[in-house]
Design a protein around this motif. Structure first.
Motif, mmCIF file in Angstrom:
data_model
loop_
_atom_site.group_PDB
_atom_site.id
_atom_site.type_symbol
_atom_site.label_atom_id
_atom_site.label_comp_id
_atom_site.label_asym_id
_atom_site.label_seq_id
_atom_site.Cartn_x
_atom_site.Cartn_y
_atom_site.Cartn_z
ATOM 1 N N ILE A 196 0.839 -1.191 0.000
ATOM 2 C CA ILE A 196 0.000 0.000 0.000
ATOM 3 C C ILE A 196 0.877 1.245 0.000
ATOM 4 O O ILE A 196 2.026 1.221 0.454
ATOM 5 C CB ILE A 196 -0.939 0.003 1.237
ATOM 6 C CG1 ILE A 196 -2.086 1.000 1.064
ATOM 7 C CG2 ILE A 196 -0.148 0.282 2.516
ATOM 8 C CD1 ILE A 196 -3.166 0.853 2.122
ATOM 9 N N SER A 197 0.345 2.313 -0.567
ATOM 10 C CA SER A 197 1.000 3.621 -0.526
ATOM 11 C C SER A 197 0.040 4.602 0.134
ATOM 12 O O SER A 197 -1.041 4.224 0.589
ATOM 13 C CB SER A 197 1.346 4.087 -1.947
ATOM 14 O OG SER A 197 0.176 4.482 -2.642
ATOM 15 N N GLY A 198 0.421 5.852 0.158
ATOM 16 C CA GLY A 198 -0.464 6.852 0.745
ATOM 17 C C GLY A 198 -1.690 7.132 -0.095
ATOM 18 O O GLY A 198 -2.609 7.822 0.351
ATOM 19 N N PHE A 199 -1.736 6.605 -1.313
ATOM 20 C CA PHE A 199 -2.856 6.864 -2.225
ATOM 21 C C PHE A 199 -3.640 5.603 -2.572
ATOM 22 O O PHE A 199 -4.361 5.576 -3.566
ATOM 23 C CB PHE A 199 -2.337 7.510 -3.516
ATOM 24 C CG PHE A 199 -1.778 8.885 -3.307
ATOM 25 C CD1 PHE A 199 -2.618 9.978 -3.185
ATOM 26 C CD2 PHE A 199 -0.419 9.084 -3.200
ATOM 27 C CE1 PHE A 199 -2.103 11.239 -2.988
ATOM 28 C CE2 PHE A 199 0.104 10.346 -3.007
ATOM 29 C CZ PHE A 199 -0.739 11.431 -2.893
ATOM 30 N N LEU A 202 -4.362 14.921 -6.247
ATOM 31 C CA LEU A 202 -5.374 14.360 -7.148
ATOM 32 C C LEU A 202 -4.732 13.427 -8.172
ATOM 33 O O LEU A 202 -5.274 12.362 -8.485
ATOM 34 C CB LEU A 202 -6.129 15.497 -7.852
ATOM 35 C CG LEU A 202 -6.992 16.376 -6.956
ATOM 36 C CD1 LEU A 202 -7.608 17.526 -7.774
ATOM 37 C CD2 LEU A 202 -8.096 15.562 -6.290
ATOM 38 N N GLY A 203 -3.577 13.842 -8.700
ATOM 39 C CA GLY A 203 -2.879 12.980 -9.651
ATOM 40 C C GLY A 203 -2.436 11.672 -9.009
ATOM 41 O O GLY A 203 -2.583 10.599 -9.604
ATOM 42 N N GLY A 204 -1.901 11.743 -7.796
ATOM 43 C CA GLY A 204 -1.495 10.533 -7.096
ATOM 44 C C GLY A 204 -2.664 9.636 -6.765
ATOM 45 O O GLY A 204 -2.566 8.407 -6.846
ATOM 46 N N ALA A 205 -3.803 10.242 -6.396
ATOM 47 C CA ALA A 205 -4.994 9.447 -6.090
ATOM 48 C C ALA A 205 -5.493 8.709 -7.327
ATOM 49 O O ALA A 205 -5.881 7.537 -7.253
ATOM 50 C CB ALA A 205 -6.086 10.358 -5.531
ATOM 51 N N GLU A 206 -5.458 9.388 -8.469
ATOM 52 C CA GLU A 206 -5.896 8.731 -9.709
ATOM 53 C C GLU A 206 -4.944 7.590 -10.066
ATOM 54 O O GLU A 206 -5.389 6.512 -10.478
ATOM 55 C CB GLU A 206 -5.938 9.765 -10.838
ATOM 56 C CG GLU A 206 -6.693 9.315 -12.085
ATOM 57 C CD GLU A 206 -5.893 8.414 -12.987
ATOM 58 O OE1 GLU A 206 -6.504 7.552 -13.666
ATOM 59 O OE2 GLU A 206 -4.651 8.542 -13.027
ATOM 60 N N GLY A 225 3.212 5.535 -5.974
ATOM 61 C CA GLY A 225 4.347 5.110 -5.169
ATOM 62 C C GLY A 225 4.931 6.266 -4.393
ATOM 63 O O GLY A 225 4.276 7.301 -4.181
ATOM 64 N N TRP A 226 6.183 6.133 -4.004
ATOM 65 C CA TRP A 226 6.806 7.149 -3.158
ATOM 66 C C TRP A 226 6.950 8.476 -3.882
ATOM 67 O O TRP A 226 6.927 9.536 -3.254
ATOM 68 C CB TRP A 226 8.160 6.660 -2.654
ATOM 69 C CG TRP A 226 9.187 6.477 -3.742
ATOM 70 C CD1 TRP A 226 9.417 5.332 -4.447
ATOM 71 C CD2 TRP A 226 10.096 7.450 -4.247
ATOM 72 N NE1 TRP A 226 10.422 5.539 -5.372
ATOM 73 C CE2 TRP A 226 10.861 6.824 -5.272
ATOM 74 C CE3 TRP A 226 10.345 8.790 -3.951
ATOM 75 C CZ2 TRP A 226 11.844 7.499 -5.992
ATOM 76 C CZ3 TRP A 226 11.330 9.467 -4.667
ATOM 77 C CH2 TRP A 226 12.062 8.823 -5.657
ATOM 78 N N ILE A 227 7.089 8.449 -5.206
ATOM 79 C CA ILE A 227 7.212 9.701 -5.968
ATOM 80 C C ILE A 227 5.944 10.526 -5.822
ATOM 81 O O ILE A 227 5.990 11.747 -5.665
ATOM 82 C CB ILE A 227 7.517 9.395 -7.444
ATOM 83 C CG1 ILE A 227 8.919 8.802 -7.579
ATOM 84 C CG2 ILE A 227 7.396 10.655 -8.284
ATOM 85 C CD1 ILE A 227 9.310 8.456 -8.988
ATOM 86 N N ASP A 228 4.776 9.865 -5.885
ATOM 87 C CA ASP A 228 3.509 10.571 -5.728
ATOM 88 C C ASP A 228 3.397 11.197 -4.336
ATOM 89 O O ASP A 228 2.922 12.328 -4.192
ATOM 90 C CB ASP A 228 2.341 9.610 -5.972
ATOM 91 C CG ASP A 228 2.401 8.985 -7.356
ATOM 92 O OD1 ASP A 228 1.756 9.509 -8.280
ATOM 93 O OD2 ASP A 228 3.101 7.964 -7.533
ATOM 94 N N GLU A 229 3.841 10.459 -3.340
ATOM 95 C CA GLU A 229 3.773 10.984 -1.969
ATOM 96 C C GLU A 229 4.732 12.162 -1.800
ATOM 97 O O GLU A 229 4.400 13.153 -1.130
ATOM 98 C CB GLU A 229 4.101 9.866 -0.987
ATOM 99 C CG GLU A 229 3.105 8.702 -1.040
ATOM 100 C CD GLU A 229 3.412 7.646 -0.009
ATOM 101 O OE1 GLU A 229 3.971 7.979 1.047
ATOM 102 O OE2 GLU A 229 3.076 6.469 -0.245
ATOM 103 N N LEU A 230 5.918 12.066 -2.388
ATOM 104 C CA LEU A 230 6.873 13.167 -2.280
ATOM 105 C C LEU A 230 6.362 14.396 -3.006
ATOM 106 O O LEU A 230 6.511 15.525 -2.530
ATOM 107 C CB LEU A 230 8.217 12.725 -2.866
ATOM 108 C CG LEU A 230 9.353 13.759 -2.849
ATOM 109 C CD1 LEU A 230 9.670 14.167 -1.410
ATOM 110 C CD2 LEU A 230 10.604 13.202 -3.532
#
Length: 216
Positions: free
Chosen positions: A96-99, A197-201, A209-214
């Motif tokens: 799992i990730s933050g999204f 929003l982009g990371g959630a999609e 992944g971690w890039i989206d969270e960063l």
């Protein structure tokens, strides 16, 4: 195969309790994915349904996020994340990730991977249905989500480096780094929201992944 930063947790045996029904209010907080696998030793093409259930907000009892494996609707095992369940012909890996789910794949003994199919009523299932019905529109959404994440990363990362460089210990060692990007707070918030929003999609498609969270 995706690499995980943490080792897999050891699963615990389940008690055979039935799989709870998916409810509409669980749209954004519950991931439910299934794969049918053949039954060993059977020549009649029989298969069993292996379902992974993850409440992304954690269990009500202790707040821990767990993956539960159901076989034909009965609880077989549960595990903290990342999880690995041994199943006929291979294993099911869950992370799992933050999204949302970062990974929920069946990995065969030959190394091939198959993502588990999402429940049609879940957010992941509705996103997959959109891709089936309108693939061009779906791809456009995917491109926009990547652009939002990349923009957030490019804009926010230099400012984060500057903020970290102002910590006295770091400033005394390497000096203060000045970010080439200086934006008003409102603009930063909008860019951060876009990255979220982009990371959630992307999370709906097992790509966050971690890039989206960063970036967010």
């Amino acid at each position: 195969m995706a690499r995980l930063l943490r080792p897999f947790r050891r699963p615990r045996p389940g008690d055979g309790s039935p799989l709870p029904r998916f409810r509409w209010w669980q749209l954004l907080g519950r991931s439910l994915r299934t794969i049918d696998l053949p039954v060993d030793g059977r020549a009649d093409d029989a298969s069993r349904a292996f379902t992974v259930d993850v409440r992304r907000g954690g269990d009500l009892s202790d707040g821990v996020v767990r993956a539960r494996l159901y076989v034909d609707g009965a609880l077989q095992a549960s595990s903290g994340l990342p999880a690995r369940f041994d199943v006929p012909g291979g294993r099911i890996e869950v992370a799992i990730s933050g999204f949302g789910l970062r990974r929920c794949h069946f990995v065969a003994v030959d190394g091939s991977e198959t993502p588990l199919a999402p429940h049609p009523a879940s957010a992941e299932g509705r996103r997959e249905e959109l891709h089936r019905r309108r693939p061009a529109f779906s791809r456009a959404i995917g491109v926009i989500s990547v652009l939002l994440v990349v923009t957030g990363l490019c804009v926010e990362l230099p400012q984060l480096v500057e903020a970290l460089s102002r910590i006295p210990l770091i400033a005394d060692s390497v000096g203060v780094v000045t970010s080439p990007i200086q934006l008003p707070l409102a603009v930063n918030l909008l860019i951060g929201l876009g990255a979220v929003l982009g990371g959630a999609e992307r999370g709906l498609r097992l790509r966050a992944g971690w890039i989206d969270e960063l970036a967010s």
